[in-house]
Design an enzyme around this catalytic site. Sequence first.
Site, short mmCIF file in Angstrom:
data_model
loop_
_atom_site.label_atom_id
_atom_site.label_comp_id
_atom_site.label_asym_id
_atom_site.label_seq_id
_atom_site.Cartn_x
_atom_site.Cartn_y
_atom_site.Cartn_z
N GLU A 129 85.19 62.39 35.54
CA GLU A 129 83.94 62.42 36.32
C GLU A 129 82.99 63.51 35.79
O GLU A 129 81.78 63.32 35.78
CB GLU A 129 84.28 62.64 37.80
N THR A 182 73.19 60.63 37.44
CA THR A 182 73.61 61.80 38.23
C THR A 182 73.24 63.09 37.52
O THR A 182 72.72 64.03 38.14
CB THR A 182 75.13 61.75 38.46
N1 HSE Z 1 77.68 65.22 44.83
C1 HSE Z 1 77.25 64.52 43.67
C2 HSE Z 1 75.75 64.62 43.55
C3 HSE Z 1 77.66 63.06 43.79
O1 HSE Z 1 75.08 64.35 44.54
O2 HSE Z 1 75.24 64.97 42.49
C4 HSE Z 1 77.31 62.24 42.59
O3 HSE Z 1 78.27 62.36 41.61
#
Ligand code: HSE
Length: 309
Positions: A129, A182
């Site tokens: 991830e 992201t």
């Molecule tokens: N917590 C993460 C974000 C989730 O909002 O960037 C997405 O991978």
Amino acid sequence: MITNLKIFSPATVANVSCGFDVLGFCLDGIGDIMIFEKTSEPGIKIEHIDEYGLSTDNSMNVAGITANAMLDHLRLDHGYRIIIDKKIKPGSGIGSSAASASGTAFAINHMLGNPFNKNEITKFAMKGEAFASGAEHADNLAPGIFGGFTLVKSIDPLTILELPTPKELFATIIHPQIEIKTSESRGLLPKEVPLKNAIKQWAELGSLVHALHTSNYDLIKKSLTDVIIEPYRSPLIPYFNDLKRACLDVGGLGCGISGSGPSVFALSRGEDTATTVAEAFKAVYKDAGIGYDVYISPINTHGIKILDN
Ligand code: HSE
């Protein structure tokens, strides 16, 4: 030792408005299908049978990175062929890369006879991830591995808390067909937060955790607030404020950005309200000229499912 395994690796909603990078829940019915075959030759071979053109180079694929982390750790002399049918579109905000990473770590662990606990599985998945999002976080991974709602208390040492799921809670997701990476949407975020916003935010998170424990739907509604992240990311999502208003107008508990977007989630008490919210979301996008998918889902309290050994 199990030599073949087919799993369903579900989509997840991270952040849940009030808990950036720490809170998440697991969806049902939306997820990737992954097939694992043990091979006598060492190493990982990835195949994608979906339409997304993701790299099958192990060092550029979250499943490959996760699997190699496990193989290296255990010094295994065999390998795995991993066939991925991705149903969660990359960049959708409902944990597409997390599903590949957590599905891989879960499946290899299961095939090896479960040498690792769920916390350790999550740690391996974090390697994959991190490649996709540019930062180590587990809020999209833990819900798939543990099921239900999870809180990442700490990533070092990794500590995941399982939270209860109120029985009548349903999610509605709208996925506008735009891509938000992201890594890019993390780049928009401030490095520092005003104290008054931090105070508001940790109160909302604590309040939501209490609401989940007590199945207090009214308190869930009052806690789904994000004063820190949403102001920076919501301008990237067309009609975000209209979606939010539409959800509340028809009786949804609350609505926010799913993960880093562009998907938007709503929580509702009961499937009927979740369905009404879905219709309200569609009405907002009716004339927007943007394609979208809408899903209605109970909260998946089991997480990843084994389909076939
Ligand atoms: N917590 C993460 C974000 C989730 O909002 O960037 C997405 O991978």
